[in-house]
Scaffold this motif. Structure first.
Motif, mmCIF file in Angstrom:
data_model
loop_
_atom_site.group_PDB
_atom_site.id
_atom_site.type_symbol
_atom_site.label_atom_id
_atom_site.label_comp_id
_atom_site.label_asym_id
_atom_site.label_seq_id
_atom_site.Cartn_x
_atom_site.Cartn_y
_atom_site.Cartn_z
ATOM 1 N N THR A 90 -1.425 12.405 -4.631
ATOM 2 C CA THR A 90 -0.496 11.731 -3.720
ATOM 3 C C THR A 90 -0.712 10.224 -3.769
ATOM 4 O OG1 THR A 90 -2.034 11.995 -1.863
ATOM 5 C CG2 THR A 90 -0.353 13.702 -2.169
ATOM 6 N N LEU A 91 0.332 9.496 -3.437
ATOM 7 C CA LEU A 91 0.280 8.033 -3.494
ATOM 8 C C LEU A 91 0.200 7.445 -2.097
ATOM 9 C CD1 LEU A 91 2.985 7.434 -6.262
ATOM 10 C CD2 LEU A 91 0.486 7.451 -6.529
ATOM 11 N N VAL A 92 -0.597 6.414 -1.944
ATOM 12 C CA VAL A 92 -0.785 5.734 -0.660
ATOM 13 C C VAL A 92 -0.298 4.293 -0.811
ATOM 14 C CG1 VAL A 92 -2.424 5.032 1.125
ATOM 15 C CG2 VAL A 92 -2.808 7.144 -0.169
ATOM 16 N N PRO A 93 0.661 3.840 -0.001
ATOM 17 C CA PRO A 93 1.073 2.434 -0.065
ATOM 18 C C PRO A 93 -0.033 1.551 0.512
ATOM 19 C CG PRO A 93 2.213 3.539 1.734
ATOM 20 C CD PRO A 93 1.443 4.595 0.998
ATOM 21 N N VAL A 94 -0.372 0.488 -0.241
ATOM 22 C CA VAL A 94 -1.453 -0.407 0.196
ATOM 23 C C VAL A 94 -1.037 -1.854 0.020
ATOM 24 C CG1 VAL A 94 -3.323 1.233 -0.290
ATOM 25 C CG2 VAL A 94 -2.523 -0.310 -2.094
ATOM 26 N N GLU A 95 -1.696 -2.684 0.818
ATOM 27 C CA GLU A 95 -1.578 -4.141 0.657
ATOM 28 C C GLU A 95 -2.908 -4.635 0.120
ATOM 29 O OE1 GLU A 95 0.289 -7.357 3.545
ATOM 30 O OE2 GLU A 95 -1.815 -6.974 4.077
ATOM 31 N N VAL A 96 -2.877 -5.315 -1.029
ATOM 32 C CA VAL A 96 -4.110 -5.734 -1.694
ATOM 33 C C VAL A 96 -4.264 -7.251 -1.595
ATOM 34 C CG1 VAL A 96 -5.368 -5.834 -3.878
ATOM 35 C CG2 VAL A 96 -4.036 -3.792 -3.269
ATOM 36 N N ASN A 97 -5.449 -7.653 -1.150
ATOM 37 C CA ASN A 97 -5.817 -9.079 -1.130
ATOM 38 C C ASN A 97 -6.963 -9.236 -2.131
ATOM 39 O OD1 ASN A 97 -6.438 -11.718 -0.577
ATOM 40 N ND2 ASN A 97 -6.653 -11.425 1.632
ATOM 41 N N GLY A 98 -6.689 -9.910 -3.252
ATOM 42 C CA GLY A 98 -7.691 -9.983 -4.311
ATOM 43 C C GLY A 98 -8.069 -11.418 -4.670
ATOM 44 N N ILE A 99 -9.296 -11.574 -5.159
ATOM 45 C CA ILE A 99 -9.754 -12.880 -5.635
ATOM 46 C C ILE A 99 -10.430 -12.690 -7.007
ATOM 47 C CG2 ILE A 99 -11.946 -12.652 -4.345
ATOM 48 C CD1 ILE A 99 -11.905 -15.732 -4.107
ATOM 49 N N PHE A 100 -10.113 -13.611 -7.924
ATOM 50 C CA PHE A 100 -10.646 -13.570 -9.293
ATOM 51 C C PHE A 100 -11.785 -14.588 -9.374
ATOM 52 C CE2 PHE A 100 -10.105 -15.042 -13.828
ATOM 53 C CZ PHE A 100 -10.635 -13.909 -14.384
ATOM 54 N N THR A 101 -12.948 -14.122 -9.777
ATOM 55 C CA THR A 101 -14.109 -15.019 -9.803
ATOM 56 C C THR A 101 -14.991 -14.745 -11.020
ATOM 57 O OG1 THR A 101 -15.961 -15.838 -8.480
ATOM 58 C CG2 THR A 101 -15.537 -13.460 -8.402
ATOM 59 N N LYS A 102 -15.938 -15.685 -11.297
ATOM 60 C CA LYS A 102 -16.922 -15.523 -12.364
ATOM 61 C C LYS A 102 -18.324 -15.637 -11.769
ATOM 62 C CE LYS A 102 -14.375 -17.300 -16.382
ATOM 63 N NZ LYS A 102 -14.385 -18.340 -17.460
ATOM 64 N N VAL A 103 -19.200 -14.772 -12.218
ATOM 65 C CA VAL A 103 -20.608 -14.804 -11.801
ATOM 66 C C VAL A 103 -21.454 -14.642 -13.056
ATOM 67 C CG1 VAL A 103 -22.416 -13.702 -10.439
ATOM 68 C CG2 VAL A 103 -20.071 -13.822 -9.549
ATOM 69 N N GLN A 104 -22.268 -15.679 -13.305
ATOM 70 C CA GLN A 104 -23.147 -15.687 -14.488
ATOM 71 C C GLN A 104 -22.353 -15.428 -15.766
ATOM 72 O OE1 GLN A 104 -26.319 -12.897 -13.773
ATOM 73 N NE2 GLN A 104 -27.178 -14.112 -12.080
ATOM 74 N N ARG A 106 -19.634 -13.833 -16.213
ATOM 75 C CA ARG A 106 -18.834 -12.605 -16.280
ATOM 76 C C ARG A 106 -17.681 -12.702 -15.277
ATOM 77 N NH1 ARG A 106 -22.320 -7.358 -15.621
ATOM 78 N NH2 ARG A 106 -20.212 -6.492 -15.980
ATOM 79 N N LYS A 107 -16.530 -12.104 -15.640
ATOM 80 C CA LYS A 107 -15.343 -12.109 -14.776
ATOM 81 C C LYS A 107 -15.328 -10.854 -13.910
ATOM 82 C CE LYS A 107 -12.515 -14.612 -18.129
ATOM 83 N NZ LYS A 107 -11.293 -14.563 -18.978
ATOM 84 N N PHE A 108 -15.000 -11.067 -12.633
ATOM 85 C CA PHE A 108 -14.906 -9.947 -11.685
ATOM 86 C C PHE A 108 -13.668 -10.113 -10.801
ATOM 87 C CE2 PHE A 108 -19.414 -10.498 -12.567
ATOM 88 C CZ PHE A 108 -19.829 -9.215 -12.852
ATOM 89 N N LEU A 109 -13.196 -8.980 -10.347
ATOM 90 C CA LEU A 109 -12.125 -9.005 -9.344
ATOM 91 C C LEU A 109 -12.650 -8.316 -8.083
ATOM 92 C CD1 LEU A 109 -9.185 -9.439 -8.387
ATOM 93 C CD2 LEU A 109 -8.716 -7.132 -9.209
ATOM 94 N N PHE A 110 -12.588 -9.051 -6.988
ATOM 95 C CA PHE A 110 -12.994 -8.493 -5.692
ATOM 96 C C PHE A 110 -11.707 -8.247 -4.894
ATOM 97 C CE2 PHE A 110 -14.665 -8.744 -1.343
ATOM 98 C CZ PHE A 110 -15.756 -7.892 -1.448
ATOM 99 N N GLY A 111 -11.420 -6.966 -4.597
ATOM 100 C CA GLY A 111 -10.157 -6.628 -3.927
ATOM 101 C C GLY A 111 -10.363 -5.876 -2.619
ATOM 102 N N VAL A 112 -9.537 -6.210 -1.654
ATOM 103 C CA VAL A 112 -9.536 -5.516 -0.361
ATOM 104 C C VAL A 112 -8.172 -4.858 -0.200
ATOM 105 C CG1 VAL A 112 -9.724 -5.743 2.144
ATOM 106 C CG2 VAL A 112 -11.160 -7.154 0.643
ATOM 107 N N ALA A 113 -8.166 -3.534 -0.036
ATOM 108 C CA ALA A 113 -6.906 -2.779 0.061
ATOM 109 C C ALA A 113 -6.770 -2.176 1.458
ATOM 110 C CB ALA A 113 -6.857 -1.686 -0.993
ATOM 111 N N ARG A 114 -5.622 -2.378 2.045
ATOM 112 C CA ARG A 114 -5.347 -1.851 3.397
ATOM 113 C C ARG A 114 -4.230 -0.817 3.316
ATOM 114 N NH1 ARG A 114 -4.920 -5.919 8.301
ATOM 115 N NH2 ARG A 114 -7.178 -5.788 7.883
ATOM 116 N N ASP A 115 -4.465 0.335 3.892
ATOM 117 C CA ASP A 115 -3.446 1.394 3.945
ATOM 118 C C ASP A 115 -2.307 0.931 4.860
ATOM 119 O OD1 ASP A 115 -1.906 3.660 4.315
ATOM 120 O OD2 ASP A 115 -3.600 5.012 4.575
ATOM 121 N N ILE A 116 -1.094 0.826 4.298
ATOM 122 C CA ILE A 116 0.049 0.347 5.093
ATOM 123 C C ILE A 116 1.086 1.458 5.296
ATOM 124 C CG2 ILE A 116 -0.235 -2.081 4.469
ATOM 125 C CD1 ILE A 116 1.976 -1.698 2.369
ATOM 126 N N SER A 117 0.594 2.709 5.269
ATOM 127 C CA SER A 117 1.523 3.836 5.457
ATOM 128 C C SER A 117 2.237 3.734 6.797
ATOM 129 C CB SER A 117 0.771 5.164 5.383
ATOM 130 O OG SER A 117 0.131 5.310 4.135
#
Length: 459
Positions: A90-104, A106-117
């Motif tokens: 099943t699919l859940v509608p979400v709102e994603v707030n993401g930030i693209f960053t580098k550490v040492q 390496r590239k990483f994506l840190f994302g926060v997803a909120r269920d907006i059902s």
């Protein structure tokens, strides 16, 4: 700060977030998640750590994910809506707030997803509500106008265009208190804006109902409206106005009022003539009684006089009140009995004790009741008081649910059985039975007491 402490703080922040948190590599592989992410997707933490963005988001496969983030500089943030696929598919509608960053390096994506059902459901419900509102407003048979706090027209419905002869675009160029309306009062005099239902509702902060106003439409034609207005407790709104075109009904009412005035004059004249005719009949009977010496004939004339008098008293009361169809029972019964007693000189005089409620009845019912009461009173004067030092008649009338119960008694021994027994009974006794039946009533006698019960709305 020791690395162990930093790790503990990181894990504390991660696990106490109210939203799902994901740490992804630049290729879109899941590196870390919190417990909310597990609950939202239905996977365990170990299962999620083995997945990629392809497994979680059907809108962003790995290739597109990499291209999406490569096009953004380090530190860039995004906010978007997408879907997350649960373990059960099943699919859940979400709102994603993401930030693209580098550490040492390496590239990483840190994302926060909120269920907006729930938010999606609320938005859908709002859209449906707005559609229902607009459909309802447009099919209403009354004009609807809403304004902002300054009186500028914001919305109108189709009926308002038809009633006022203005398009919605033309409405939008006006205010509710614009002089262009040239509104007049019911008497035709100009109505100032401060008297409009809309301006009063805004000024007084309450519902204003039933304001009648006319809008000249050119020449001598005036569209007459009945207007209600109420403040709208929403930001950006001022007042809502509803109005009906009552021009046709106003013309009809004027015509009906004219007919009613004519009918009232005719009815008064008719009742006046009937009253005069009854008075003439009563006077003729009185003259006839003066010339009759036979006791039996005199008694019959006196009975007839009483019956006519009961109708005359009713007509007098109806004529005095101006309501020729209905009358208060209390205003009729007591004066009627007093009038009947005047026909029979009595020494000592009869004392009348009455307890009559104020019950409004139709004239036809009162007429029948008056004749019955005349028979009761006449019989009392004939049979009840011979040799009694004290003479009393008691009358009561009260409402019991849908019926009226009228009781009559005197302090005498009662009517002789020879006068009311089976196969006997004079015309008066038969008349009582016939009139009670006509009223849909039930008449009973116990000794010197009569009880009549009949529907309060008897025809």
């Amino acid at each position: 700060m020791p690395s162990s402490l930093r790790e503990a703080l990181y894990r504390c922040l991660l696990e106490n977030s109210i939203d799902a948190v994901y740490l992804l590599s630049e290729e879109g592989r899941v590196l870390d998640v919190n417990r909310v992410a597990c609950a939202m997707t239905g996977y365990s933490r170990e299962e999620l750590l083995g997945l990629t963005i392809d497994d979680l988001d059907p809108n962003y496969p790995s290739k597109g994910f990499v291209e999406f983030w490569n096009a953004r500089p380090e530190g860039a943030t995004v906010l978007f809506e997408t879907l997350h696929r649960r373990k059960d598919g099943t699919l859940v509608p979400v709102e994603v707030n993401g930030i693209f960053t580098k550490v040492q390096g390496r590239k990483f994506l840190f994302g926060v997803a909120r269920d907006i059902s729930e938010r999606r459901k609320a938005e859908q419900a709002l859209r449906e509500s707005e559609t229902r509102y607009r459909t309802l407003v447009d099919i209403l048979p009354v004009g609807i106008t809403t304004t902002d706090a300054s009186g500028k027209i914001l919305e109108t419905n189709r009926m308002s265009e038809r009633i006022l002869g203005l398009s919605r675009e033309e409405h939008a160029l006006r205010r509710l208190d614009s002089r262009e309306w040239r509104i007049v009062r019911a008497d035709g005099s100009p109505m100032p804006p401060e008297e409009y239902a809309s301006t009063r509702a805004l000024r007084e902060g309450r519902l204003v109902e039933g304001v009648e106003m006319g809008i000249p439409m050119g020449g001598e034609e005036i569209t007459w409206l009945t207007v209600n207005a109420a403040p709208v407790p929403l930001e950006g709104y001022g007042v809502a106005v509803a109005y009906s075109d009552v021009s046709a009904s106003r013309k009809s009412e004027d015509h009906v009022r004219s007919l009613l005035r004519e009918k009232e004059i005719l009815l008064k004249e008719t009742h006046h003539r009937v009253k005069n005719n009854l008075q003439t009949i009563l006077s003729l009977l009185s003259l006839q009684m003066d010339e009759v010496s036979d006791p039996d004939s005199l008694a019959r004339l006196r009975d007839l006089s009483g019956r006519v008098r009961s109708m005359l008293v009713l007509y007098n009361k109806l004529y005095d009140t101006g309501d020729f169809g209905r009358l208060d029972l209390r205003e009729y019964l007591i004066p009627l009995v007093r009038e009947i007693l005047e026909i029979f000189p009595s020494i000592p005089p009869v004392r009348l004790e009455a307890e009559v409620e104020g019950i409004i009845l139709e004239a036809r019912t009162l007429s029948s009741l008056g004749i019955i009461l005349n028979e009761w009173t006449t019989n009392s004067m004939k049979y009840a008081f011979a040799g009694l030092p004290e003479r009393i008649i008691r009358i009561s009338a009260r409402r019991e649910g849908p019926r009226v119960v009228c009781a009559y008694e005197d302090n005498g021994p009662g009517i002789p059985e020879v006068a009311v027994g089976p196969g006997n009974g004079g015309f008066g006794m038969r008349l009582i039975g016939l009139l009670a039946e006509q009223m849909g009533g039930d008449c009973r006698r116990e000794g010197a007491r009569w009880t009549l019960s009949f529907p309060a709305d008897a025809r």
